[in-house]
Design an enzyme around this catalytic site. Structure first.
Site, mmCIF file in Angstrom:
data_model
loop_
_atom_site.group_PDB
_atom_site.id
_atom_site.type_symbol
_atom_site.label_atom_id
_atom_site.label_comp_id
_atom_site.label_asym_id
_atom_site.label_seq_id
_atom_site.Cartn_x
_atom_site.Cartn_y
_atom_site.Cartn_z
ATOM 1 C CD GLN A 1 -2.801 -1.161 2.472
ATOM 2 O OE1 GLN A 1 -2.951 -2.183 3.129
ATOM 3 N NE2 GLN A 1 -3.424 -0.039 2.809
ATOM 4 N NE ARG B 1 -12.901 0.501 4.387
ATOM 5 C CZ ARG B 1 -13.671 0.055 3.419
ATOM 6 N NH1 ARG B 1 -13.801 -1.234 3.213
ATOM 7 N NH2 ARG B 1 -14.326 0.896 2.650
#
Lengths: 291, 159, 783
Positions: free
Chosen positions: C219, C367
């Protein structure tokens, strides 16, 4: 992804050949049909057969649903999906359709076979309990020829049937259409095994339950029959009092273990609760009322 | 063992180990990487292909099992020009985000609509319940299948 | 009049990236196939805590097809057996002295295929001496428990940090004087992001050039490259990280895992590409988990429900190595200090203790916006407990305490400056969509019928967009981000970014940003991310930071390009630069809108008719340092029904109103919310990573780590609320983590509401049927 260890592979051209191959290779050989019980175990290396004998090609011999003289005959290679979609099953053996709808997921149901499911003898699998409720027989072919076995005599322990090595389950037979039937299952999500599940098949005589069989799934070291609860309901008028009594008996007849799906107390209580709901559904169906 | 498999309409022959899983045959032997894998225990459905026209989890099927059978992968749906209604539905309704579950979802949905061209939402949700998605929450996947059910035509999407 | 042909900012534009995914032409790391590539597998410890006496790899090395077996001792010779973590700790790459969690990496096998590599694992013989494990964080600091990190000089306990923030004294005083006080203990379980694609890499060392190309599920490719260079000693200019299509991240693909390092070492040693892809059980057992916070939430209030003080106390279980990605060492609990949330709290204090246990390392993932999931869960549950204590409707309690929009920009007592927030407005919208009054009626009716129905609320502010360089950094690197834009002669463009989508739709949304600023249709803008060789340096995508930071960089870089374009237009129009205006892709002389030059004409001129004193070309790069974080907010309502016989909880409705400022692509925003709500429902009802007393992992496959299917979630009812961010160039805030932040407390509040008539005030996640059944029976609820 985890993958299986090495093994040798044979394709059986007939049931007879499958029997012969099992005999030849001995205890190190396993049959594969749909593969959805065996292959997952092999990938985790919990099962490591030396030889895998593939019978999935024996469709003409073993893949059928026949409705003959009020008896239902299902070949061992019939897929879960076919049982679920079968009009005769939905109409007359509704608990099988109820159970199939809650077995695994649609993709698994496309490959998994009835014979594989029944022979696997997983106490947490639904079909054995459903077929127990239907007073079924299994047909088996072995080195000494064919025999018929009542399902009450099939399951002896976890993943253990009374079949000898070398015997192949070829058909499951339901001798009579029940008046009504239903299957209930409690699971945490789609695809999960049952915390507890129960299958009921019964016939009514007027306002009373004339005969009833109850199969229990996931609450013992093998598929169980709730004989005490059956007895408590035979000859009785269906209703909350009868269900309450029978539910308590059924809860006492099962032998669940603590696991991720629930505690012993929880599972017993599920049996108690589900019994009434499931019998009631079967009664309604026997009266021609769809629920 | 020598196997002959019809993959996306072409007869292919290969020498494989009995233990080779169909998903690896497709991805590694044939180089068709549109079929994915996402778990070890036959739960996720990312590996879904059509075997003789029915969606199955190719991670739970031996390649040798596919001998003399037909396998359709996601690559087999696209003819090089037009998209199928299901593929277009996923695009129009934003039925994908990372795309990893998408080939499996599309194949499952395609076969489902062939059997059930006018489904209810509940039926759609049940049909795709063997395919896990972590990105979309399923809302738009359901909409994509509904779009495909309503629309028979397909047109080119992007380049 | 020229108008923008194609899509621009604000449109529900169908995604440009879809084309390859719906055809099965995505390029994920496991799809990478290189000549001579080898495969690998990791041998992992079956014990949670054990000494390693010896590792015998001889039998494995003899297996045909095995090329190498690397052990901790082999790495130690190169100084690579340990690596730094993103939290300033160290982590074993391959164990040498001890194993410290079940599944810890012990040896790395390289072979011709994954099949052979897995066979070889069974042939490695490790002599373990099991030690007592410490599994429960509540026991980690007890007297006499084993010290897990005895590799650290002088370490004699299992503590990692003690942290606090806020005003302890003032808060203490507020609690002393308050008429009403509530205190609630709660546990946010260890859970896992479980993206559909597991983590992996193909490391490709080219002996002839000395270049190392690493295909990586990353990421944050640039940050990873720099860290790789520092850790491995390979020169940074010779490392190229390519993060291709990623099958979901959710924070799982932020850390550097031992498997990555081993693959790179193996490739270096063997001079061939080496692929390592973890199995799903490795992913669940060993890669970055999330949460695992024991928390105590306290609120002090007047008897009318006005909050006077808020307090929180956290016990953070970090596993065996402190490996979570914190946005700066002053934030060992991430942005947990946001816990006063959308409420005007006059005094607050937060403290946390972090401990080691014999569990896998990690903590910031799934998240969470750097622990905002935990903070908001704490506040929203405690608010409901306070409402229950006061006998007040939870809606009323929130409205009494909201920060008002007139107070914006609001500086909270914990020191955060909110860039906007109309919490009352968002709540009103949620109540309207839900039909709150009718719901209450419905609940009354249900109760009379003996049905158990609950309504749960969750209102919150998020804090995302890390972050201002003076405050936020990852492993020392400031958390700016970058965008580079070049316009081609024919008026098309290429935009290169320092972030990396794992499904969030950047190829579309970032093109829409440029379209909005420059009038070039989004269809004509190519967006590139993930390859460190051809994108500007950025910190990557996590914590909902792409839109706030890189989206801002994109807007700013486009405006820079527009400034130069204006100069070129002036030259073409033979006007003074100050007389030229821009609108919708056209430059025209003030007062003469018919005398215009299009963006296409200007672009062409940048290469063919360059003004005197200007360089040719039309491009710019911007490194954007955000002045502040952004604060998306939301109001969620969940409706549940509980089966009194079986304890099964069904989510019947979920209403979510989100304000993420200006919406670049409302369809993409909706999709992010849908996905986060499903994850939140999974978190609330079924997800947990649990251990037995020996430290055996109980949820190591999707049979036991349960994530929702299409059958376990309802249709989501979404509402839109737009109040622009006060500081972001586009007024946008970022949104993707709001739903995972806001939904678990809404579900739990709903279940507690359902059972509150029976005296239930709290229950910890996951709300499994067994747990709810037990709670019901304990409180006299019969089938």
């Amino acid at each position: 992804m985890q993958v299986p260890a090495r093994f040798d592979y044979e394709v059986a051209g007939s049931v007879g050949e499958a029997v012969e191959l099992l005999e030849r290779y001995g205890e190190g050989a396993r049959l594969i049909a749909g593969g959805h019980s065996l292959i997952p175990m092999m990938k985790l290396r919990l099962a490591a057969p030396e030889v895998v004998i593939d019978i999935s090609g024996l469709e003409s011999e073993l893949r059928y649903i026949e409705d003959e003289d009020g008896a239902l005959r299902i070949g061992a290679l019939t897929r879960h999906r076919e049982v679920l979609d079968s009009p005769v099953v939905r109409e007359r053996y509704a608990l099988l359709a109820d159970a199939e709808r809650m077995i695994a997921d649609p993709l698994v149901r496309n490959m998994g076979t009835i014979g594989g499911d029944l022979a696997n003898a997983d106490p947490a699998e639904d079909l054995p309990a459903a077929f127990v409720a239907l007073d079924s027989e299994v047909l088996v072919r072995g080195p000494d020829g064919g025999r018929t076995l009542h399902i009450d005599d099939l399951y002896v322990g976890p993943y253990e049937t009374s079949l000898e090595h070398g015997e192949v389950l070829t058909e499951i037979r339901v001798p009579r259409t029940p008046g009504g039937s239903a299957y209930s299952k409690v699971k945490r999500k789609t695809g999960d095994y049952a915390a507890a599940a129960i299958g009921v098949a019964l016939s009514m005589e007027g306002e009373e339950i004339e005969s009833i069989r109850i199969g229990l799934c996931g609450v013992g070291s093998r598929t169980l029959r709730a004989r005490g609860a059956e007895e408590a309901l035979t000859g009785e008028r269906p209703g909350s009092e009868a269900y309450r009594r029978a539910g308590e008996i059924a809860a006492g007849e099962c032998d669940p273990i603590d696991d991720a799906r629930g505690s012993v107390e929880y599972k017993r209580d599920l049996v108690r609760v589900l019994l009434g709901r499931t019998v009631d559904k079967a009664v309604e169906r026997a009266a021609g009322r769809e629920v | 063992m020598r196997i002959n498999v019809n993959v996306n309409g072409a007869m292919l022959e290969a020498e494989v180990e009995p233990r080779l899983l169909l998903v690896h045959f497709i991805r590694e032997t044939l180089g068709l990487t549109g079929t994915h894998w996402g778990c070890d225990t036959s739960n996720c459905g990312a590996c879904t292909v059509l075997l003789d026209g029915e969606p199955v989890k190719s991670c739970t099927v031996l390649a040798v099992r596919a001998d003399s059978h037909e396998v359709t992968t996601i690559e087999g749906l696209w003819s090089g020009t037009d998209l199928t209604p299901v593929q277009e539905g996923f695009h129009v309704e934003h039925g994908l985000q990372c795309g990893f579950c998408t080939p499996g979802m599309i194949l499952t949905a395609t076969e489902f609509l062939e059997r059930n061209p006018d489904p209810t939402e509940a039926e759609i949700r049940e049909a795709i319940s063997g395919n896990l998605c972590r990105c979309t929450g399923y809302e738009n996947i359901v909409k994509a299948v509904q779009w495909a059910a309503r629309n028979g035509s397909a047109q080119e999407v992007g380049a | 009049m020229a108008t923008v042909q194609g899509h621009t900012l604000g449109d529900r534009m169908p995604r440009k990236e879809d084309g390859r995914f719906i055809r099965g032409k995505g390029n994920y790391v496991d799809d990478v196939r290189l000549t001579g590539m080898l495969h690998s597998a990791l041998l992992r410890s079956p014990y949670a805590h054990a000494r390693i006496n010896s590792v015998d790899t001889s039998a494995a090395l003899e297996l045909s097809g095995v090329h190498a077996v690397i052990t901790g001792d082999d790495l130690a010779e190169q100084g690579l057996a340990w690596m730094p973590t993103l939290a300033g700790d160290t982590q074993a790459v391959l164990a040498t002295d001890k194993v410290r969690f079940q599944g810890q990496e012990v040896a790395f096998v390289v072979a011709d295929s994954t099949y052979i590599a897995q066979d070889a694992l069974e042939l490695i013989d490790v002599d373990y001496e099991p030690l007592d494990p410490v599994i429960d964080s509540r026991k980690a600091l007890d007297e006499g428990v084993p010290v897990i990190r005895d590799d650290k000089e002088g370490k004699d306990d299992n503590s990692i940090f003690f942290w606090d923030a806020g005003d302890k004294e003032a808060t203490g005083k507020a609690f002393e004087e308050a008429e009403v006080k509530v205190r609630q203990e709660m546990y946010y379980p260890r859970i896992h992001p479980a993206p559909m694609e597991t983590c992996g890499t193909v490391a490709d060392y080219d002996v002839s050039t000395g270049e190392m190309t690493i295909h990586l599920t990353s990421q944050a490719p640039h940050a990873h490259r720099t860290l790789f260079a520092i850790v491995s000693g390979l020169p940074e200019h010779q490392i190229r990280i390519i993060s291709p299509d990623i099958g979901g991240g959710f924070g799982n693909k932020v850390p550097i895992y031992p498997g990555y390092v081993c693959a790179a070492v193996a490739s270096l040693v063997l001079g061939r590409p080496v692929k390592w892809m973890e199995t799903r059980s490795e992913n669940l057992m060993n890669s970055s988990f999330a949460r695992d916070y024991h928390m105590v939430g306290e609120l002090a209030a007047t008897s009318e429900g006005k909050i006077l003080g808020a307090r929180s106390s956290v016990l953070a279980n970090h596993g065996a190595f402190d490996a979570h990605a914190q946005p700066g060492e002053q934030y060992p609990t991430g942005f947990f200090p946001i816990f006063t949330s959308c409420y005007d709290v006059p005094a607050a204090y937060a403290e946390a203790t972090g401990v080691y246990t014999n569990r896998a390392p990690g903590g910031i993932a799934y998240r969470c916006s750097f622990r905002v999931t935990e903070a908001i869960y704490l506040m929203e549950r405690t608010m409901d407990v306070l409402a229950d204590e006061l006998g007040m409707d939870p809606v009323e309690l929130r409205r009494k305490n909201f920060v008002t929009k007139e107070q914006m920009p609001y500086v909270s007592v914990m020191g955060w400056e909110y860039d906007g927030g109309d919490y009352e407005g968002a709540l009103q919208e949620a109540l309207r969509i839900a039909g709150y009054e009718e719901l209450l009626e419905e609940q009354k009716q249900a109760r009379e019928e003996g049905r158990i129905m609950g309504i749960g609320l969750s209102t919150f502010t998020e804090i995302v967009g890390a972050g201002p360089g003076k405050k936020c950094h990852i492993a020392g690197i400031e958390m700016f981000d970058a965008a580079e834009l070049r316009i081609h002669p024919t008026g098309k463009a290429i935009l290169k970014l320092g972030v990396k989508s794992q499904g969030q739709g950047h190829e579309t949304t970032f093109a829409q940003i440029v379209a909005g600023e420059l009038g070039i249709p989004a269809e004509n803008i190519e967006v590139r991310e993930g390859d460190t060789d051809n994108t500007p340096f950025g910190l990557g995508t996590y914590g909902s930071r792409s839109t706030p930071v890189c989206g801002a960089a994109t807007a700013v870089v486009t405006r820079k390009v527009r400034e130069k374009a204006k100069k070129i237009a002036a030259h073409l129009l033979e006007a003074a630069e100050g007389d030229v205006e821009y609108e919708d892709g056209r430059f025209f002389v003030k007062g003469s809108p018919d005398q215009a030059k299009t963006m296409d004409e200007v672009a062409f001129a940048a290469y063919t008719n360059v003004p005197e004193g200007e360089e040719a070309g039309l491009e710019a790069v911007t490194y954007y340092d955000p002045p502040e974080m952004t604060y998306p907010f939301g109001a969620y309502i969940c409706v549940v029904e509980i089966d009194r016989g079986t304890g099964q909880v069904e989510v019947k409705r979920f209403i979510a109103v989100d304000d993420c400022g200006v919406r670049i692509n409302p369809t993409v925003v909706d999709g992010q919310v849908h996905g986060g709500l499903a994850q939140g429902i999974g978190t609330a009802l079924m997800e947990i990573i649990d251990f037995d007393e020996e430290g055996n992992h109980l949820n190591s496959s999707f049979m036991d780590y349960l994530i929702p299917t299409s059958m376990e979630v309802p249709n989501y009812e979404l509402g839109e609320f737009v109040t622009p961010s006060t500081h972001h160039p586009l007024g946008a805030r970022g949104v993707a983590e709001s739903p995972t932040v806001g939904s678990p407390p809404a579900v739990v509040n709903a279940v507690v509401d359902a059972l509150s008539p029976f005296g239930v005030r709290n229950v910890d996640m996951p709300l499994t049927p067994n747990k709810i059944w037990k709670l019901m029976r304990e409180h006299g609820v019969e089938a």
